[in-house]
Design a protein around this motif. Structure first.
Motif, mmCIF file in Angstrom:
data_model
loop_
_atom_site.group_PDB
_atom_site.id
_atom_site.type_symbol
_atom_site.label_atom_id
_atom_site.label_comp_id
_atom_site.label_asym_id
_atom_site.label_seq_id
_atom_site.Cartn_x
_atom_site.Cartn_y
_atom_site.Cartn_z
ATOM 1 N N VAL A 1 0.850 -1.196 0.000
ATOM 2 C CA VAL A 1 0.000 0.000 0.000
ATOM 3 C C VAL A 1 0.885 1.245 0.000
ATOM 4 O O VAL A 1 2.089 1.162 0.217
ATOM 5 C CB VAL A 1 -0.951 0.041 1.226
ATOM 6 N N VAL A 2 0.269 2.373 -0.208
ATOM 7 C CA VAL A 2 1.002 3.639 -0.157
ATOM 8 C C VAL A 2 0.795 4.244 1.221
ATOM 9 O O VAL A 2 -0.341 4.442 1.659
ATOM 10 C CB VAL A 2 0.498 4.612 -1.249
ATOM 11 N N GLU A 3 1.887 4.495 1.915
ATOM 12 C CA GLU A 3 1.831 5.094 3.248
ATOM 13 C C GLU A 3 2.114 6.586 3.122
ATOM 14 O O GLU A 3 3.093 6.993 2.499
ATOM 15 C CB GLU A 3 2.868 4.433 4.160
ATOM 16 N N ARG A 4 1.244 7.394 3.704
ATOM 17 C CA ARG A 4 1.421 8.845 3.682
ATOM 18 C C ARG A 4 1.869 9.312 5.055
ATOM 19 O O ARG A 4 1.277 8.925 6.063
ATOM 20 C CB ARG A 4 0.112 9.527 3.298
ATOM 21 N N VAL A 5 2.898 10.159 5.063
ATOM 22 C CA VAL A 5 3.437 10.687 6.314
ATOM 23 C C VAL A 5 3.155 12.187 6.347
ATOM 24 O O VAL A 5 3.433 12.906 5.380
ATOM 25 C CB VAL A 5 4.952 10.409 6.428
ATOM 26 N N TYR A 6 2.607 12.636 7.467
ATOM 27 C CA TYR A 6 2.230 14.042 7.640
ATOM 28 C C TYR A 6 3.057 14.690 8.736
ATOM 29 O O TYR A 6 3.513 14.022 9.664
ATOM 30 C CB TYR A 6 0.750 14.153 8.024
ATOM 31 N N ARG A 7 3.205 16.005 8.624
ATOM 32 C CA ARG A 7 3.782 16.785 9.715
ATOM 33 C C ARG A 7 2.940 18.025 9.903
ATOM 34 O O ARG A 7 2.244 18.465 8.998
ATOM 35 C CB ARG A 7 5.238 17.137 9.456
ATOM 36 N N ARG A 8 3.015 18.578 11.084
ATOM 37 C CA ARG A 8 2.239 19.765 11.408
ATOM 38 C C ARG A 8 2.911 21.003 10.854
ATOM 39 O O ARG A 8 4.140 21.106 10.863
ATOM 40 C CB ARG A 8 2.113 19.892 12.917
ATOM 41 N N GLN A 9 2.133 21.932 10.396
ATOM 42 C CA GLN A 9 2.672 23.216 9.968
ATOM 43 C C GLN A 9 3.142 23.973 11.207
ATOM 44 O O GLN A 9 2.508 23.899 12.261
ATOM 45 C CB GLN A 9 1.591 24.049 9.250
ATOM 46 N N PRO A 10 4.253 24.711 11.102
ATOM 47 C CA PRO A 10 4.749 25.435 12.274
ATOM 48 C C PRO A 10 3.782 26.501 12.770
ATOM 49 O O PRO A 10 3.677 26.743 13.964
ATOM 50 C CB PRO A 10 6.048 26.079 11.788
ATOM 51 N N SER A 11 3.077 27.154 11.875
ATOM 52 C CA SER A 11 2.123 28.188 12.261
ATOM 53 C C SER A 11 0.743 27.749 11.812
ATOM 54 O O SER A 11 0.546 27.398 10.657
ATOM 55 C CB SER A 11 2.499 29.517 11.588
ATOM 56 N N ILE A 12 -0.195 27.795 12.733
ATOM 57 C CA ILE A 12 -1.536 27.317 12.400
ATOM 58 C C ILE A 12 -2.435 28.474 11.964
ATOM 59 O O ILE A 12 -3.138 28.389 10.981
ATOM 60 C CB ILE A 12 -2.136 26.575 13.597
ATOM 61 N N VAL A 13 -2.415 29.549 12.703
ATOM 62 C CA VAL A 13 -3.175 30.747 12.360
ATOM 63 C C VAL A 13 -2.210 31.922 12.469
ATOM 64 O O VAL A 13 -1.628 32.154 13.524
ATOM 65 C CB VAL A 13 -4.382 30.950 13.299
ATOM 66 N N SER A 14 -2.042 32.656 11.380
ATOM 67 C CA SER A 14 -1.076 33.763 11.369
ATOM 68 C C SER A 14 -1.694 35.033 11.958
ATOM 69 O O SER A 14 -2.919 35.175 12.059
ATOM 70 C CB SER A 14 -0.612 34.044 9.937
ATOM 71 N N ALA A 15 -0.827 35.961 12.310
ATOM 72 C CA ALA A 15 -1.277 37.256 12.832
ATOM 73 C C ALA A 15 -2.106 37.996 11.786
ATOM 74 O O ALA A 15 -3.100 38.652 12.119
ATOM 75 C CB ALA A 15 -0.078 38.086 13.259
ATOM 76 N N ASP A 16 -1.723 37.887 10.523
ATOM 77 C CA ASP A 16 -2.499 38.531 9.450
ATOM 78 C C ASP A 16 -3.907 37.952 9.369
ATOM 79 O O ASP A 16 -4.879 38.680 9.154
ATOM 80 C CB ASP A 16 -1.796 38.367 8.101
ATOM 81 N N GLU A 17 -4.009 36.643 9.535
ATOM 82 C CA GLU A 17 -5.325 36.003 9.489
ATOM 83 C C GLU A 17 -6.185 36.447 10.670
ATOM 84 O O GLU A 17 -7.364 36.753 10.498
ATOM 85 C CB GLU A 17 -5.174 34.483 9.492
ATOM 86 N N VAL A 18 -5.591 36.502 11.848
ATOM 87 C CA VAL A 18 -6.339 36.946 13.024
ATOM 88 C C VAL A 18 -6.828 38.376 12.829
ATOM 89 O O VAL A 18 -7.910 38.747 13.277
ATOM 90 C CB VAL A 18 -5.473 36.803 14.306
ATOM 91 N N GLY A 19 -6.048 39.175 12.102
ATOM 92 C CA GLY A 19 -6.442 40.558 11.824
ATOM 93 C C GLY A 19 -7.720 40.679 11.007
ATOM 94 O O GLY A 19 -8.336 41.744 10.974
ATOM 95 N N LEU A 20 -8.147 39.616 10.343
ATOM 96 C CA LEU A 20 -9.388 39.634 9.564
ATOM 97 C C LEU A 20 -10.634 39.514 10.444
ATOM 98 O O LEU A 20 -11.748 39.723 9.980
ATOM 99 C CB LEU A 20 -9.393 38.486 8.548
ATOM 100 N N LEU A 21 -10.435 39.182 11.721
ATOM 101 C CA LEU A 21 -11.557 38.924 12.622
ATOM 102 C C LEU A 21 -11.960 40.168 13.398
ATOM 103 O O LEU A 21 -11.162 41.085 13.599
ATOM 104 C CB LEU A 21 -11.174 37.816 13.605
#
Length: 134
Positions: free
Chosen positions: A74-94
């Motif tokens: 089978v094909v095994e997929r390996v994942y890693r977490r992104q270092p930043s989940i929600v950026s300051a720019d994104e939070v600024g949209l709220l």
């Protein structure tokens, strides 16, 4: 990771972080990249549920596929977490109220990760990886 382009996209990311199972997967992937089978095994989940949750996290831009390798037919997929989940720019949209909720949600995840890192000994090995997110 792709930046959210709208307030609704940022709110979707925050909603993902509020899910305890997704938060547990992100915490696991903070420590090390893992395959779907490894996530399922470590969190005692059926493979299908782990696959679904990782797919959702990948679609939200919170994890990335780092390796695809053949394993036992089978094909095994390996994942890693992104270092930043929600950026300051994104939070600024709220709005101010939404921003407060988003920051509280992200801080809960950061503290959960720090506690996990302390328990598993990862914090002693990689202090900068946890402290950099605070």
């Amino acid at each position: 990771m792709a930046e959210a382009q709208s307030r609704d996209e940022v709110l979707e990311k925050v909603a993902v972080l509020e899910d305890p199972l997704k938060a547990a997967i992100l915490t696991l992937l903070m420590r090390r990249p893992a395959s779907i089978a490894e996530v399922a095994s470590e969190l005692d989940l059926p493979i299908g549920r782990a696959r679904y949750q990782l797919r959702r996290l990948h679609q939200a831009g919170m994890v990335e596929l780092t390796e695809v390798r053949p394993r036992r037919g089978v094909v095994e997929r390996v994942y890693r977490r992104q270092p930043s989940i929600v950026s300051a720019d994104e939070v600024g949209l709220l709005s101010v109220e939404e921003r407060g909720k988003a920051v509280a949600t992200v801080l809960k995840l950061v503290f959960r990760e720090a506690l996990s890192a302390l328990r598993t000994g990862v914090l002693a090995q990689r202090v900068e990886s946890v402290v950099a997110r605070i």
